[in-house]
Design a protein around this motif. Sequence first.
Motif, mmCIF file in Angstrom:
data_model
loop_
_atom_site.group_PDB
_atom_site.id
_atom_site.type_symbol
_atom_site.label_atom_id
_atom_site.label_comp_id
_atom_site.label_asym_id
_atom_site.label_seq_id
_atom_site.Cartn_x
_atom_site.Cartn_y
_atom_site.Cartn_z
ATOM 1 N N MET A 79 10.741 -1.399 12.894
ATOM 2 C CA MET A 79 9.991 -0.390 12.330
ATOM 3 C C MET A 79 10.837 0.633 11.911
ATOM 4 O O MET A 79 11.574 1.000 12.731
ATOM 5 N N ARG A 80 10.568 1.175 10.712
ATOM 6 C CA ARG A 80 11.293 2.270 10.280
ATOM 7 C C ARG A 80 10.870 3.447 10.640
ATOM 8 O O ARG A 80 9.481 3.637 10.800
ATOM 9 N N PRO A 81 11.626 4.628 10.914
ATOM 10 C CA PRO A 81 11.214 5.844 11.049
ATOM 11 C C PRO A 81 10.335 6.358 10.144
ATOM 12 O O PRO A 81 10.707 6.128 8.802
ATOM 13 N N ALA A 82 9.640 7.682 10.319
ATOM 14 C CA ALA A 82 8.738 7.918 9.322
ATOM 15 C C ALA A 82 9.591 8.833 8.142
ATOM 16 O O ALA A 82 9.327 9.004 7.076
ATOM 17 N N SER A 83 10.643 9.269 8.744
ATOM 18 C CA SER A 83 11.586 9.885 7.561
ATOM 19 C C SER A 83 12.307 9.276 6.661
ATOM 20 O O SER A 83 12.482 9.605 5.556
ATOM 21 N N ASP A 84 12.370 7.939 6.993
ATOM 22 C CA ASP A 84 12.856 7.072 6.048
ATOM 23 C C ASP A 84 11.849 6.214 5.098
ATOM 24 O O ASP A 84 12.247 5.509 3.950
ATOM 25 N N SER A 85 10.549 6.762 5.186
ATOM 26 C CA SER A 85 9.579 5.918 4.566
ATOM 27 C C SER A 85 9.399 6.503 3.121
ATOM 28 O O SER A 85 9.659 7.681 3.029
ATOM 29 N N ALA A 86 8.902 5.675 2.230
ATOM 30 C CA ALA A 86 8.869 6.102 0.923
ATOM 31 C C ALA A 86 7.434 6.680 0.754
ATOM 32 O O ALA A 86 6.705 6.544 1.663
ATOM 33 N N PRO A 87 7.279 7.793 -0.141
ATOM 34 C CA PRO A 87 6.232 8.314 -0.129
ATOM 35 C C PRO A 87 4.792 7.675 -0.427
ATOM 36 O O PRO A 87 4.973 6.499 -1.263
ATOM 37 N N THR A 88 4.071 7.963 -0.144
ATOM 38 C CA THR A 88 2.550 7.148 -0.261
ATOM 39 C C THR A 88 2.209 7.247 -1.736
ATOM 40 O O THR A 88 1.835 8.478 -2.356
ATOM 41 N N PRO A 89 1.916 6.126 -2.550
ATOM 42 C CA PRO A 89 1.644 6.048 -3.825
ATOM 43 C C PRO A 89 -0.078 6.453 -3.895
ATOM 44 O O PRO A 89 -0.904 5.451 -4.156
ATOM 45 N N TRP A 90 -0.629 7.632 -3.674
ATOM 46 C CA TRP A 90 -2.020 7.863 -3.619
ATOM 47 C C TRP A 90 -2.715 7.580 -5.030
ATOM 48 O O TRP A 90 -3.680 6.986 -4.916
ATOM 49 N N ALA A 91 -2.114 7.873 -6.270
ATOM 50 C CA ALA A 91 -2.880 7.698 -7.464
ATOM 51 C C ALA A 91 -3.180 6.254 -7.588
ATOM 52 O O ALA A 91 -4.106 5.542 -8.066
ATOM 53 N N THR A 92 -1.977 5.378 -7.413
ATOM 54 C CA THR A 92 -2.021 3.894 -7.717
ATOM 55 C C THR A 92 -2.861 3.248 -6.534
ATOM 56 O O THR A 92 -3.866 2.366 -6.847
ATOM 57 N N GLY A 93 -2.809 3.751 -5.529
ATOM 58 C CA GLY A 93 -3.318 3.213 -4.205
ATOM 59 C C GLY A 93 -5.019 3.329 -4.532
ATOM 60 O O GLY A 93 -5.908 2.529 -4.177
ATOM 61 N N LEU A 94 -5.309 4.560 -4.623
ATOM 62 C CA LEU A 94 -6.853 4.919 -4.809
ATOM 63 C C LEU A 94 -7.515 4.359 -5.884
ATOM 64 O O LEU A 94 -8.593 3.987 -5.974
ATOM 65 N N THR A 95 -6.750 4.222 -7.057
ATOM 66 C CA THR A 95 -7.051 3.213 -8.313
ATOM 67 C C THR A 95 -7.299 1.882 -8.064
ATOM 68 O O THR A 95 -8.605 1.193 -8.198
ATOM 69 N N LEU A 96 -6.453 1.209 -7.155
ATOM 70 C CA LEU A 96 -6.722 -0.083 -6.618
ATOM 71 C C LEU A 96 -7.985 0.014 -5.765
ATOM 72 O O LEU A 96 -8.861 -1.092 -5.866
ATOM 73 N N THR A 97 -8.027 0.819 -4.993
ATOM 74 C CA THR A 97 -9.225 0.876 -3.772
ATOM 75 C C THR A 97 -10.564 0.986 -4.741
ATOM 76 O O THR A 97 -11.432 0.211 -4.446
ATOM 77 N N ALA A 98 -10.601 1.790 -5.774
ATOM 78 C CA ALA A 98 -11.837 1.957 -6.532
ATOM 79 C C ALA A 98 -12.178 0.740 -7.303
ATOM 80 O O ALA A 98 -13.333 0.329 -7.355
ATOM 81 N N PHE A 99 -10.983 -0.097 -7.753
ATOM 82 C CA PHE A 99 -11.395 -1.153 -8.432
ATOM 83 C C PHE A 99 -11.790 -2.434 -7.588
ATOM 84 O O PHE A 99 -12.666 -3.326 -7.922
ATOM 85 N N SER A 100 -11.205 -2.452 -6.541
ATOM 86 C CA SER A 100 -11.555 -3.458 -5.501
ATOM 87 C C SER A 100 -13.122 -3.255 -4.818
ATOM 88 O O SER A 100 -13.792 -4.042 -4.732
ATOM 89 N N LEU A 101 -13.420 -1.780 -4.949
ATOM 90 C CA LEU A 101 -14.858 -1.429 -4.327
ATOM 91 C C LEU A 101 -15.772 -1.900 -5.524
ATOM 92 O O LEU A 101 -16.830 -2.573 -4.962
ATOM 93 N N ALA A 102 -15.531 -1.617 -6.476
ATOM 94 C CA ALA A 102 -16.736 -1.826 -7.659
ATOM 95 C C ALA A 102 -16.582 -3.410 -7.799
ATOM 96 O O ALA A 102 -17.875 -3.845 -7.955
ATOM 97 N N ALA A 103 -15.475 -4.069 -7.844
ATOM 98 C CA ALA A 103 -15.600 -5.716 -7.886
ATOM 99 C C ALA A 103 -16.478 -6.087 -6.631
ATOM 100 O O ALA A 103 -17.332 -7.239 -7.013
ATOM 101 N N THR A 104 -16.238 -5.617 -5.617
ATOM 102 C CA THR A 104 -17.008 -6.266 -4.414
ATOM 103 C C THR A 104 -18.374 -5.937 -4.449
ATOM 104 O O THR A 104 -19.333 -6.844 -4.231
ATOM 105 N N VAL A 105 -18.733 -4.667 -5.088
ATOM 106 C CA VAL A 105 -20.218 -4.187 -5.017
ATOM 107 C C VAL A 105 -20.942 -5.309 -5.851
ATOM 108 O O VAL A 105 -21.767 -5.694 -5.727
ATOM 109 N N VAL A 106 -20.229 -5.280 -7.282
ATOM 110 C CA VAL A 106 -20.717 -6.165 -8.217
ATOM 111 C C VAL A 106 -20.902 -7.623 -7.675
ATOM 112 O O VAL A 106 -21.979 -8.384 -7.810
#
Length: 90
Positions: A1-28
């Motif tokens: 496991m890598r320490p937190a300081s070596d982690s890449a930044p969290t891709p919030w915009a891409t991640g939340l877009t993917l979450t919204a798409f999967s949420l909408a597809a699942t609801v439908v």
Amino acid sequence: MRPASDSAPTPWATGLTLTAFSLAATVVAVVAFGQVLARIHPILAIAVNLVAAAGSVPTLWAWIRVPVLRWFAAGVAAGIPIGWLVLLVS
């Protein structure tokens, strides 16, 4: 496991877009299948929805550990109960 300081930044915009798409597809999907099955028999719709939700839990649990798939898992996990609520209202 890598320490937190070596982690890449969290891709919030891409991640939340993917979450919204999967949420909408699942609801439908949940609403569409639920409405069709409810026309056949309401208990069938309830049973199939419960079995499908229970069957998705192991896969979603495994996806939580994968950085890209955890966004998709969050959307599916939120979409199932939202789809059930939409089915109850409709």
